[in-house]
Design a protein around this motif. Structure first.
Motif, PDB file in Angstrom:
ATOM      1  N   ARG A 236       3.083 -18.571 -10.522  1.00 20.16           N
ATOM      2  CA  ARG A 236       4.198 -17.675 -10.893  1.00 20.16           C
ATOM      3  C   ARG A 236       4.984 -17.257  -9.641  1.00 20.16           C
ATOM      4  NH1 ARG A 236       2.446 -12.785 -13.502  1.00 20.16           N
ATOM      5  NH2 ARG A 236       0.286 -13.232 -12.995  1.00 20.16           N
ATOM      6  N   VAL A 237       4.270 -16.991  -8.543  1.00 19.65           N
ATOM      7  CA  VAL A 237       4.968 -16.623  -7.295  1.00 19.65           C
ATOM      8  C   VAL A 237       5.828 -17.802  -6.833  1.00 19.65           C
ATOM      9  CG1 VAL A 237       4.672 -16.025  -4.867  1.00 19.65           C
ATOM     10  CG2 VAL A 237       3.202 -14.964  -6.579  1.00 19.65           C
ATOM     11  N   LEU A 238       5.261 -18.998  -6.919  1.00 17.95           N
ATOM     12  CA  LEU A 238       6.021 -20.173  -6.443  1.00 17.95           C
ATOM     13  C   LEU A 238       7.270 -20.385  -7.306  1.00 17.95           C
ATOM     14  CD1 LEU A 238       3.039 -22.556  -5.565  1.00 17.95           C
ATOM     15  CD2 LEU A 238       4.546 -21.348  -3.985  1.00 17.95           C
ATOM     16  N   ARG A 239       7.162 -20.110  -8.619  1.00 18.39           N
ATOM     17  CA  ARG A 239       8.348 -20.216  -9.485  1.00 18.39           C
ATOM     18  C   ARG A 239       9.366 -19.149  -9.101  1.00 18.39           C
ATOM     19  NH1 ARG A 239       5.022 -21.529 -13.858  1.00 18.39           N
ATOM     20  NH2 ARG A 239       4.860 -19.361 -14.506  1.00 18.39           N
ATOM     21  N   GLN A 240       8.848 -17.958  -8.781  1.00 18.32           N
ATOM     22  CA  GLN A 240       9.711 -16.808  -8.448  1.00 18.32           C
ATOM     23  C   GLN A 240      10.570 -17.079  -7.201  1.00 18.32           C
ATOM     24  OE1 GLN A 240       9.784 -13.965 -10.214  1.00 18.32           O
ATOM     25  NE2 GLN A 240      10.921 -12.605  -8.847  1.00 18.32           N
ATOM     26  N   VAL A 241      10.026 -17.835  -6.237  1.00 15.32           N
ATOM     27  CA  VAL A 241      10.789 -18.073  -4.997  1.00 15.32           C
ATOM     28  C   VAL A 241      11.601 -19.371  -5.063  1.00 15.32           C
ATOM     29  CG1 VAL A 241       9.140 -16.796  -3.566  1.00 15.32           C
ATOM     30  CG2 VAL A 241       8.901 -19.276  -3.754  1.00 15.32           C
ATOM     31  N   SER A 242      11.495 -20.063  -6.191  1.00 10.53           N
ATOM     32  CA  SER A 242      12.178 -21.360  -6.293  1.00 10.53           C
ATOM     33  C   SER A 242      13.692 -21.151  -6.460  1.00 10.53           C
ATOM     34  CB  SER A 242      11.566 -22.109  -7.474  1.00 10.53           C
ATOM     35  OG  SER A 242      12.471 -23.026  -7.958  1.00 10.53           O
ATOM     36  N   ARG A 243      14.484 -21.760  -5.577  1.00 11.79           N
ATOM     37  CA  ARG A 243      15.963 -21.661  -5.619  1.00 11.79           C
ATOM     38  C   ARG A 243      16.525 -23.056  -5.383  1.00 11.79           C
ATOM     39  NH1 ARG A 243      14.321 -17.387  -6.179  1.00 11.79           N
ATOM     40  NH2 ARG A 243      14.754 -15.341  -5.288  1.00 11.79           N
ATOM     41  N   PRO A 244      17.691 -23.368  -5.970  1.00 14.24           N
ATOM     42  CA  PRO A 244      18.279 -24.697  -5.724  1.00 14.24           C
ATOM     43  C   PRO A 244      18.527 -24.941  -4.234  1.00 14.24           C
ATOM     44  CG  PRO A 244      19.467 -23.524  -7.452  1.00 14.24           C
ATOM     45  CD  PRO A 244      18.474 -22.559  -6.912  1.00 14.24           C
ATOM     46  N   ALA A 245      18.876 -23.872  -3.507  1.00 17.02           N
ATOM     47  CA  ALA A 245      19.179 -24.053  -2.072  1.00 17.02           C
ATOM     48  C   ALA A 245      17.928 -23.991  -1.199  1.00 17.02           C
ATOM     49  CB  ALA A 245      20.164 -22.976  -1.629  1.00 17.02           C
TER      50      ALA A 245
END
Ligand SMILES: C[S@@+](CC[C@H](N)C(=O)[O-])C[C@H]1O[C@@H](n2cnc3c(N)ncnc32)[C@H](O)[C@@H]1O
Length: 265
Positions: A236-245
């Protein structure tokens, strides 16, 4: 014990460290610029400078120091034996350079007769349990008028990683880094010091790349009292920090320099 775990983690990463230590490479350059300005501004020494480096890692700062003053006597140390070995390999046959496995919090070295001209450390102090005690011990090893110079991490470092945990009601395993004001309170007596903060942003493709980068440099140990996240919470943390840039992480790098009082001045 925490210190053994730190030594083992960095030791295991000695071979991969330089591939991923982008921040550390940059900070060593910045710290070296400050050190060279400091040493050039000081009155010329009667002999070659005696320099003690703490937490040398694979030797980013060491190589700059060695090239800068080929006459310097360098004592190059780290808690981790594989790091010291890697640093020695990178420096090759460098006359005037001595390598030693040593805990920088309890420096067991015999200083030169007058004391060291410089004791320095790039991004090692944040791993210490008692940084104030370490700085006091380093100052003891300085000659009157000698310098301490270090880079460490300050409050606000890894804020994005911490915020992602907070948003999910989780605790991040990163330390509570000190503010500049707290760092300035660590200076030993009988001298004066300065702290300067420089924010540096690093962009990783995603949270996985950030974490695997930490592992490849050996800097992945969580603070001692923090239980590791469950695999589901980490996802969930890894999804939370996921950004296209990509995942941008800020490091607040604190540079500290201190001059011991010169009793003759
Ligand atoms: C992030 S690395 C920095 C290495 C190098 N100075 C650089 O800038 O690349 C931190 C280093 O500090 C060392 N270290 C951690 N705790 C230490 C201690 N108590 N005494 C000496 N070195 C220590 C680690 O073994 C590791 O090599």
């Amino acid at each position: 014990m925490r210190k053994t775990a730190v030594a083992v983690a960095f030791g295991a990463a000695a071979g991969t460290y330089e591939d991923d230590a982008h921040l550390q490479r940059l900070v060593a350059i910045r710290l070296f610029r400050r050190i060279s300005a400091l040493l050039s501004a000081a009155p010329p020494l009667p002999g070659p400078p005696h320099i003690l480096e703490i937490g040398c890692g694979t030797g980013f700062l060491t190589r700059s120091l060695r090239q800068y003053r080929q006459d310097a006597e360098l004592l190059v140390t780290d808690l981790s034996a594989p790091m010291v070995a890697q640093c020695r390999r990178h420096l090759g046959d460098a006359p005037g350079t001595t390598f030693l496995v040593m805990d920088g919090e309890q420096p067991c070295v015999r200083p030169p007769r007058a004391g060291f001209d410089l004791v320095c450390a790039s991004l090692a102090l944040q791993w210490f349990g008692d940084p104030a005690g370490a700085l006091a011990a380093w100052a003891e090893l300085l000659r009157p008028g000698g310098h301490l110079a270090f880079a460490t991490l300050a409050a606000g470092s890894l804020a994005e990683w911490r915020a992602a945990h907070t948003a999910l009601g989780l605790g991040a395993g990163v330390p509570d880094y000190p503010t500049a004001e707290r760092l300035a309170m660590l200076w030993p007596s009988r001298g004066h010091g300065h702290i300067q903060i420089e924010p540096i942003s690093c962009v990783y493709p995603d949270g996985h790349a950030f974490l695997s980068g930490l592992r490849r440099i050996g800097a992945h140990l969580a603070v001692p009292d923090r239980r590791p996240l469950s695999p589901g919470a980490l996802r969930r943390v890894l999804r939370q920090v996921s950004r296209p840039a990509g995942f941008a992480v800020t490091y607040q790098v604190a540079y500290g320099w201190f001059q011991k009082d010169d009793l003759l001045a």
